[in-house]
Design an enzyme around this catalytic site. Structure first.
Site, short mmCIF file in Angstrom:
data_model
loop_
_atom_site.label_atom_id
_atom_site.label_comp_id
_atom_site.label_asym_id
_atom_site.label_seq_id
_atom_site.Cartn_x
_atom_site.Cartn_y
_atom_site.Cartn_z
N LYS A 159 -5.18 -8.08 2.16
CA LYS A 159 -3.93 -7.53 2.71
C LYS A 159 -2.80 -8.48 2.34
O LYS A 159 -2.44 -9.39 3.09
CB LYS A 159 -4.08 -7.34 4.23
CG LYS A 159 -3.07 -6.34 4.79
CD LYS A 159 -3.47 -5.89 6.17
CE LYS A 159 -2.33 -5.18 6.88
NZ LYS A 159 -1.88 -3.94 6.26
N1 PMP Z 1 -5.03 0.80 3.85
C1 PMP Z 1 -3.87 0.12 3.76
C2 PMP Z 1 -3.20 -0.01 2.45
C3 PMP Z 1 -3.32 -0.47 4.92
O1 PMP Z 1 -2.17 -1.14 4.84
C4 PMP Z 1 -3.96 -0.30 6.16
C5 PMP Z 1 -3.36 -0.89 7.40
N2 PMP Z 1 -3.74 -2.23 7.59
C6 PMP Z 1 -5.17 0.42 6.19
C7 PMP Z 1 -5.67 0.96 5.02
C8 PMP Z 1 -5.93 0.58 7.47
O2 PMP Z 1 -6.49 -0.64 7.84
P1 PMP Z 1 -6.75 -1.02 9.37
O3 PMP Z 1 -7.51 0.09 9.96
O4 PMP Z 1 -7.53 -2.27 9.31
O5 PMP Z 1 -5.43 -1.19 10.02
#
Ligand code: PMP
Length: 303
Positions: A159
């Site tokens: 991320k």
């Molecule tokens: N894909 C992307 C590109 C994201 O930014 C997010 C948000 N963090 C997610 C998927 C979903 O991840 P999470 O459930 O861990 O928030």
């Protein structure tokens, strides 16, 4: 509510919101090498805040930093404690948490490795990411003309702040065209993910979602897979194209910010009202994060 709070955690101490500043020559501001997280805390039955799946989020944060060689000053346990401290200090019961690590000022140029790495944790009151109405009735989405980066162009499983330019371009395009959100395809043309969500498709009572190879391994995605499994709903992780979106019985997007958001149309093709599987998953997820589902209780760090 805006993004204000009383205090922001910066490198080990809580500082007043107005003083949580950075230098304009901070390396990350120029080149986008930073890592972050998005976490939610929900009010629990006893009125206290509970952070949902704090451990997996902070593990991903540490992993993201490792992947891009950002040397964090605090380990996972200390960062988790800092998240708890930040929520507590601000007196929130329901909040969004934003840990961020970035390279500060010192050296410029892409080869810089010795700049100080700063870590901050901010928290604020954030409602439904794609709106209350979207949660209830579903959102209109479009397949983006922007492609998710090739697997060897970035480290899409991390991320990283800079990745989000790609997502923002897709989101702006979708919004300008009257859609709430975009679904992005990868460089092979397979469905990848939303700009900040993972995607699920339902057809004939079966669910599928793309595998975590070149997308963010969402924590919500993982929770939803567990919900589906426990409900006895068959689910597979596989690649599929946009055609699967066009003949889906139900579609939904998931993420810590977006929670479980139904999709009611894609590229102006109707999917329809939120269907039974979407509604069931949404209901269990929203109850679970609030401490109302037994097996999900261990996922909550009560503050
Ligand atoms: N894909 C992307 C590109 C994201 O930014 C997010 C948000 N963090 C997610 C998927 C979903 O991840 P999470 O459930 O861990 O928030």
């Amino acid at each position: 509510m805006g993004i204000e709070s009383e205090l922001i955690w910066m490198d080990g101490e809580l500082v007043p919101y107005a003083e949580a500043k950075v230098h304009v020559l901070s390396h990350t501001l120029h080149y986008g090498l930073g890592v972050f997280e998005g976490i939610r805390a929900y009010e629990q039955p006893d009125g206290r805040p509970g952070i949902f799946r704090l451990g997996p989020h902070m593990r991903r944060f540490v992993d993201s930093a490792k992947m891009v060689q950002l040397k964090l000053s605090h380990d996972q346990a200390a960062l988790e404690a800092a998240c708890i401290e930040t929520i507590r200090a601000n007196g929130f019961t329901c909040a969004y948490l934003r840990p961020l690590a970035f390279m500060g000022a010192g050296f410029m140029g892409l080869g810089a490795t010795e700049n100080p790495v700063h870590t901050v944790i901010a928290t604020w009151d954030w409602g439904s990411y794609l709106g209350e109405e979207g949660m209830a009735k579903g959102v209109d989405v479009a397949v983006s003309s922007f492609t998710r980066s090739h697997i060897n162009a970035n480290l899409q499983r991390a991320k990283i702040t800079g990745h989000y330019v790609n997502s923002i371009m897709a989101r702006y395009e979708a919004n300008l065209n009257g859609f709430a959100e975009a679904i992005m395809l990868d460089s092979n043309g397979y469905v990848a993910e939303g700009t900040g969500e993972n995607v699920f498709v339902v057809r004939d009572g079966k669910v599928m979602t793309p595998p975590v190879t070149n997308i963010l391994g969402g924590i919500t995605r993982d929770t939803v897979l567990q919900i589906l499994e426990r409900e006895g709903i068959p689910v597979v992780e596989q690649f599929f194209g946009r055609d699967a979106l066009y003949c889906a019985d139900e579609l939904f997007m998931v993420g810590s910010a977006a929670e479980v958001t139904p999709i009611r149309s894609v590229d102006r093709r109707e999917v329809g009202e939120p269907g039974p599987i979407t509604k069931r998953v949404q209901e269990i997820y929203l109850a679970g994060v609030k401490g109302e589902v037994e097996w999900m209780r261990p996922y909550i760090t009560v503050v």
